[in-house]
Design an enzyme around this catalytic site. Structure first.
Site, PDB file in Angstrom:
ATOM      1  N   LYS A  74     -49.340 -19.110   5.696  1.00 48.24           N
ATOM      2  CA  LYS A  74     -48.917 -18.172   6.545  1.00 48.24           C
ATOM      3  C   LYS A  74     -48.641 -17.236   5.484  1.00 48.24           C
ATOM      4  CE  LYS A  74     -46.808 -21.426   9.832  1.00 48.24           C
ATOM      5  NZ  LYS A  74     -45.627 -21.291  10.394  1.00 48.24           N
ATOM      6  N   ASP A 133     -43.715 -17.669  15.930  1.00 47.83           N
ATOM      7  CA  ASP A 133     -42.295 -18.786  15.575  1.00 47.83           C
ATOM      8  C   ASP A 133     -41.062 -18.885  16.050  1.00 47.83           C
ATOM      9  OD1 ASP A 133     -44.536 -20.639  14.220  1.00 47.83           O
ATOM     10  OD2 ASP A 133     -43.700 -19.755  12.444  1.00 47.83           O
ATOM     11  N   GLY A 137     -31.713 -27.543   6.611  1.00 44.42           N
ATOM     12  CA  GLY A 137     -32.580 -27.194   6.529  1.00 44.42           C
ATOM     13  C   GLY A 137     -32.660 -25.338   5.378  1.00 44.42           C
ATOM     14  N   ALA A 138     -34.056 -25.235   4.923  1.00 39.55           N
ATOM     15  CA  ALA A 138     -33.424 -23.879   4.549  1.00 39.55           C
ATOM     16  C   ALA A 138     -35.352 -23.764   4.193  1.00 39.55           C
ATOM     17  CB  ALA A 138     -33.381 -23.767   2.728  1.00 39.55           C
ATOM     18  N   GLY A 139     -36.284 -24.079   5.058  1.00 33.29           N
ATOM     19  CA  GLY A 139     -38.071 -24.776   4.740  1.00 33.29           C
ATOM     20  C   GLY A 139     -38.640 -23.230   5.554  1.00 33.29           C
ATOM     21  N   ASN A 170     -28.249 -27.122   3.373  1.00 35.19           N
ATOM     22  CA  ASN A 170     -29.539 -27.827   2.513  1.00 35.19           C
ATOM     23  C   ASN A 170     -29.091 -28.506   1.617  1.00 35.19           C
ATOM     24  OD1 ASN A 170     -32.556 -27.565   3.134  1.00 35.19           O
ATOM     25  ND2 ASN A 170     -33.130 -26.842   0.731  1.00 35.19           N
ATOM     26  N   SER A 214     -28.437 -24.210  -2.757  1.00 37.11           N
ATOM     27  CA  SER A 214     -29.484 -22.209  -3.253  1.00 37.11           C
ATOM     28  C   SER A 214     -30.516 -21.492  -2.575  1.00 37.11           C
ATOM     29  CB  SER A 214     -30.144 -22.848  -5.107  1.00 37.11           C
ATOM     30  OG  SER A 214     -30.975 -23.101  -4.794  1.00 37.11           O
ATOM     31  N   GLY A 238     -38.275 -31.029  20.049  1.00 36.59           N
ATOM     32  CA  GLY A 238     -39.382 -29.629  19.213  1.00 36.59           C
ATOM     33  C   GLY A 238     -40.663 -29.499  19.590  1.00 36.59           C
TER      34      GLY A 238
END
Length: 267
Positions: A65, A100, A124-126, A147, A151, A233
């Site tokens: 991506k 997305d 989450g932070a992905g 998360n 950081s 989802g």
């Protein structure tokens, strides 16, 4: 015959081919959707090769991506988020999009959930969390990103208006006043686990789990048990595909047909 497809590594698990081909059949299109699994170092030649072969459009998934950014001209949304999941070859150079984000927005719209001025918590932070966060920011929501690696949450929040961040330990303090909870991690996919203790959930929440295998995760079952509204989802997967289909074909996607085919494969 028009050819569309997906590039990623791996892609054998993808549900995009049956979902898109159900749409082609419904609309009487002479088209196919195929998957490609190139090696990471071959991505530049993959894009130029697809263009030379007359492929109309490609979806892009992990790990490409970000890798395709240099091969396309990004639309403003893809440029802001720094990731492309849809390429349209009707332009030269090809145009990169990020559907997305569209998938998130249309998922909440489908369920009549207003995002503007709502308070949300993202776990989450992905990549998935990034799409969710940008969608919420664009819609005018306020949200707190939590998360395991604090950081990473702070780095994502710093890019967006209305966002704050912290560690997972903050869930007990932020969930009581939240309107929306979104799990953007893979927790619940491989094992029957939830990223949130059941006692933290409440009936005034809308709970969206980006995990779609299984459709009914432990988080969603726990949320239903306390009377919260739940969203699985598969809706995000559906609507990102719908957006890609409409970009490529300039046709209105047969959403019901695509949704039914997707859910048949997940049951």
């Amino acid at each position: 015959m028009d050819v569309y497809g997906l590039i990623g590594n791996p892609v054998g698990h993808s549900l995009s081919p049956p979902m898109h081909e159900a749409a082609y059949e419904e609309l009487g299109m002479n088209a196919r959707y195929v998957t490609f699994e190139p090696e990471p170092e071959a991505i530049e030649s993959v894009i130029t090769g697809a263009q030379a072969l007359g492929i109309q459009g490609l979806n892009v998934t992990i790990p490409f991506k970000q890798d395709v950014l240099e091969q396309v001209t990004c639309d403003p949304t893809a440029e802001r988020i720094g990731a492309v999941n849809t390429i349209d070859f009707s332009t030269d150079p090809p145009t990169g999009y990020n559907t997305d984000i569209t998938g998130v927005i249309r998922t909440f719209k489908h369920h009549d959930i207003t995002l503007e001025d709502r308070t949300a918590v993202i776990i989450g932070a992905g990549g998935a969390a990034r799409a969710v966060a940008f969608a919420l920011a664009d819609a005018g929501a306020e949200f707190h990103i939590v998360n395991r690696t604090e950081s990473k949450a702070e780095s994502l929040a710093a890019e967006l208006e209305g966002a704050t961040a912290g560690g997972l330990s903050e869930l007990p303090s932020v969930l009581p006043d939240a309107d929306i909870l979104i799990n953007a991690t893979s927790v619940g996919m491989e094992e029957d686990q939830s990223p949130v203790s059941a006692e933290l959930l409440h009936a005034d929440l809308t709970v969206f789990d980006a995990v779609y295998r299984p459709l009914q995760t432990k988080l969603l079952r726990d949320a239903q048990a306390v009377g919260a509204e739940t969203i699985d989802g598969a809706w995000m997967l559906l609507y990102q595909g719908v957006a890609a289909f409409e970009i490529w074909t300039d046709k209105e996607a047969p959403v019901s047909t695509m949704n039914q085919e997707l859910r048949n494969r997940l049951e």
